[in-house]
Write a protein that holds these residues in place. Structure first.
Motif, short mmCIF file in Angstrom:
data_model
loop_
_atom_site.label_atom_id
_atom_site.label_comp_id
_atom_site.label_asym_id
_atom_site.label_seq_id
_atom_site.Cartn_x
_atom_site.Cartn_y
_atom_site.Cartn_z
N GLY A 18 80.20 -72.11 19.49
CA GLY A 18 79.90 -71.26 18.34
C GLY A 18 79.93 -72.03 17.03
N ILE A 19 80.79 -73.01 16.95
CA ILE A 19 80.89 -73.84 15.75
C ILE A 19 79.75 -74.85 15.72
N VAL A 20 79.54 -75.52 16.84
CA VAL A 20 78.50 -76.54 16.93
C VAL A 20 77.11 -75.95 16.74
N ALA A 21 76.87 -74.78 17.28
CA ALA A 21 75.54 -74.17 17.24
C ALA A 21 75.10 -73.84 15.82
N ARG A 22 76.02 -73.74 14.89
CA ARG A 22 75.67 -73.44 13.50
C ARG A 22 75.28 -74.70 12.72
N ASP A 31 70.54 -85.00 27.14
CA ASP A 31 69.78 -86.01 26.40
C ASP A 31 69.42 -85.58 24.99
N GLY A 32 69.93 -84.42 24.55
CA GLY A 32 69.70 -83.97 23.19
C GLY A 32 68.31 -83.45 22.89
N ARG A 33 67.51 -83.16 23.92
CA ARG A 33 66.13 -82.73 23.67
C ARG A 33 66.01 -81.28 23.21
N ALA A 34 67.04 -80.48 23.38
CA ALA A 34 66.98 -79.08 22.94
C ALA A 34 67.58 -78.96 21.54
N SER A 35 66.87 -78.29 20.66
CA SER A 35 67.35 -78.14 19.29
C SER A 35 68.07 -76.82 19.05
N SER A 36 68.19 -75.99 20.09
CA SER A 36 68.91 -74.73 19.98
C SER A 36 69.48 -74.36 21.34
N LEU A 37 70.40 -73.41 21.34
CA LEU A 37 70.95 -72.95 22.62
C LEU A 37 69.88 -72.25 23.45
N THR A 38 69.03 -71.47 22.77
CA THR A 38 67.95 -70.80 23.49
C THR A 38 67.05 -71.82 24.18
N GLU A 39 66.68 -72.85 23.46
CA GLU A 39 65.83 -73.89 24.04
C GLU A 39 66.53 -74.56 25.23
N ALA A 40 67.81 -74.82 25.10
CA ALA A 40 68.57 -75.44 26.19
C ALA A 40 68.58 -74.55 27.43
N LYS A 64 69.43 -64.37 20.41
CA LYS A 64 69.00 -65.23 19.32
C LYS A 64 70.09 -66.25 19.00
N HIS A 65 69.78 -67.54 19.15
CA HIS A 65 70.71 -68.64 18.83
C HIS A 65 69.93 -69.77 18.26
#
Length: 65
Positions: A18-22, A31-40, A64-65
């Protein structure tokens, strides 16, 4: 906690997400390819396919994230 075999990916638990996602610079997946939790979540398949399917059934406001 089990370790991953050489042919598996082991990603860190989502504690404190919750902290990181903000953080607008946060990246997700091993590998860091997702820029949001939804994308992940949407990138997942295999064992996570059921969770992904359930996630996509929620109204957009709830996932929504």
């Amino acid at each position: 906690m089990n370790n991953a075999e050489s042919f598996e990916w082991r990603t860190p638990p989502l504690w404190g997400i919750g902290i990181v996602a903000r953080d607008p610079e946060a990246r997700f997946l091993h590998d860091g390819r997702a820029s949001s939790l939804t994308e992940a979540i949407l990138w997942h398949g295999g064992e996570a396919e059921g969770a992904k399917t359930r996630f996509t059934r929620y109204p957009p406001r709830k996932n929504k994230h």
